[in-house]
Design an enzyme around this catalytic site. Sequence first.
Site, PDB file in Angstrom:
ATOM      1  N   LYS A  13      43.092  23.028  39.930  1.00 21.54           N
ATOM      2  CA  LYS A  13      42.043  22.184  39.346  1.00 21.54           C
ATOM      3  C   LYS A  13      42.632  21.076  38.480  1.00 21.54           C
ATOM      4  O   LYS A  13      42.196  19.925  38.550  1.00 21.54           O
ATOM      5  CB  LYS A  13      41.077  23.037  38.518  1.00 21.54           C
ATOM      6  CG  LYS A  13      40.281  24.051  39.309  1.00 21.54           C
ATOM      7  CD  LYS A  13      39.186  24.681  38.469  1.00 21.54           C
ATOM      8  CE  LYS A  13      39.722  25.411  37.241  1.00 21.54           C
ATOM      9  NZ  LYS A  13      40.616  26.531  37.605  1.00 21.54           N
ATOM     10  N   ARG A  88      31.264  28.460  32.387  1.00 22.58           N
ATOM     11  CA  ARG A  88      31.927  29.656  32.898  1.00 22.58           C
ATOM     12  C   ARG A  88      30.933  30.767  33.239  1.00 22.58           C
ATOM     13  O   ARG A  88      31.283  31.727  33.912  1.00 22.58           O
ATOM     14  CB  ARG A  88      32.942  30.188  31.874  1.00 22.58           C
ATOM     15  CG  ARG A  88      34.134  29.266  31.661  1.00 22.58           C
ATOM     16  CD  ARG A  88      35.103  29.863  30.670  1.00 22.58           C
ATOM     17  NE  ARG A  88      36.232  28.999  30.388  1.00 22.58           N
ATOM     18  CZ  ARG A  88      37.349  28.961  31.085  1.00 22.58           C
ATOM     19  NH1 ARG A  88      37.487  29.772  32.117  1.00 22.58           N
ATOM     20  NH2 ARG A  88      38.335  28.140  30.768  1.00 22.58           N
ATOM     21  N   ARG A 127      55.889  31.713  38.321  1.00 23.64           N
ATOM     22  CA  ARG A 127      56.330  30.756  37.306  1.00 23.64           C
ATOM     23  C   ARG A 127      57.439  31.349  36.436  1.00 23.64           C
ATOM     24  O   ARG A 127      57.379  32.497  36.029  1.00 23.64           O
ATOM     25  CB  ARG A 127      55.148  30.352  36.425  1.00 23.64           C
ATOM     26  CG  ARG A 127      55.514  29.364  35.325  1.00 23.64           C
ATOM     27  CD  ARG A 127      54.290  28.775  34.665  1.00 23.64           C
ATOM     28  NE  ARG A 127      53.377  29.787  34.147  1.00 23.64           N
ATOM     29  CZ  ARG A 127      52.238  29.508  33.507  1.00 23.64           C
ATOM     30  NH1 ARG A 127      51.882  28.246  33.359  1.00 23.64           N
ATOM     31  NH2 ARG A 127      51.460  30.472  33.065  1.00 23.64           N
ATOM     32  N   ARG A 160      56.482  34.730  31.681  1.00 23.19           N
ATOM     33  CA  ARG A 160      55.558  34.980  30.575  1.00 23.19           C
ATOM     34  C   ARG A 160      54.833  36.296  30.785  1.00 23.19           C
ATOM     35  O   ARG A 160      54.552  36.694  31.921  1.00 23.19           O
ATOM     36  CB  ARG A 160      54.535  33.848  30.463  1.00 23.19           C
ATOM     37  CG  ARG A 160      55.064  32.626  29.779  1.00 23.19           C
ATOM     38  CD  ARG A 160      54.115  31.457  29.765  1.00 23.19           C
ATOM     39  NE  ARG A 160      52.693  31.811  29.808  1.00 23.19           N
ATOM     40  CZ  ARG A 160      51.720  30.913  29.678  1.00 23.19           C
ATOM     41  NH1 ARG A 160      52.015  29.644  29.510  1.00 23.19           N
ATOM     42  NH2 ARG A 160      50.456  31.278  29.738  1.00 23.19           N
ATOM     43  N   ARG A 171      42.827  38.640  35.423  1.00 23.58           N
ATOM     44  CA  ARG A 171      42.223  37.320  35.194  1.00 23.58           C
ATOM     45  C   ARG A 171      41.422  36.859  36.409  1.00 23.58           C
ATOM     46  O   ARG A 171      40.327  36.311  36.272  1.00 23.58           O
ATOM     47  CB  ARG A 171      43.316  36.306  34.862  1.00 23.58           C
ATOM     48  CG  ARG A 171      43.869  36.418  33.458  1.00 23.58           C
ATOM     49  CD  ARG A 171      45.226  35.758  33.336  1.00 23.58           C
ATOM     50  NE  ARG A 171      45.216  34.361  33.710  1.00 23.58           N
ATOM     51  CZ  ARG A 171      46.316  33.643  33.969  1.00 23.58           C
ATOM     52  NH1 ARG A 171      47.503  34.239  33.916  1.00 23.58           N
ATOM     53  NH2 ARG A 171      46.231  32.373  34.289  1.00 23.58           N
TER      54      ARG A 171
END
Length: 216
Positions: A13, A88, A127, A160, A171
Amino acid sequence: MNILFMGPPGAGKGTQAERIVDEFKVPHISTGDAFRLAMKQGTALGQKAKEYVDQGLLVPDDVTNGIVRERLQQPDCDQGFLLDGFPRTLSQAEALDEMLAAMNRSIDHVVNLKVDRSLLLARLTGRRICKACGSTYHVLFNAPAKDGVCDKCGGELYQRSDDTEEKVGTRLDEYISKTAPLLAYYSDKGLLREVDGEKEIDTVTSDIISYMRGLS
């Protein structure tokens, strides 16, 4: 042109929003940016939001809705905006409709970037970040020359804690459960357009622009 972007974490996005706002010359508004601006300006709602943020708590809907309303009333939004990360929930979507109606405006386009869950997991869990200089890599899409070592400074790369498969999965599950009603809400209004977010970045951008210009 008033645009709403939807899509799960990792769908791209942010990348697409930067391109679309440049094409249509409207501001990109994320909830986080709106919060930071209100807190920096010291508005009444900004101060309320800061109280929650400082305690690590979620900012309640009435404060969030109010901050978004104030942001949409700024002069740079006169010709339109691109909202990312709001609404949301269904209640926030209804509140957005009400605040826009009060300004004699409405949402023109809702774009939902669709990406398969397995690819989202790959994007988000791959990542890696340099402990020394903060440079970002990806084990699949932007790998360092030497595994675990930063190309720029030789620092150690790490993952992370919120990029692990378990936390990313949580999530994604939360996003799906909360936004499924939103997709139906905007689909019923005839505003929703599903866009394949797995294509090349330039192709996704072209698909979105074509849709908004009524070419597809």
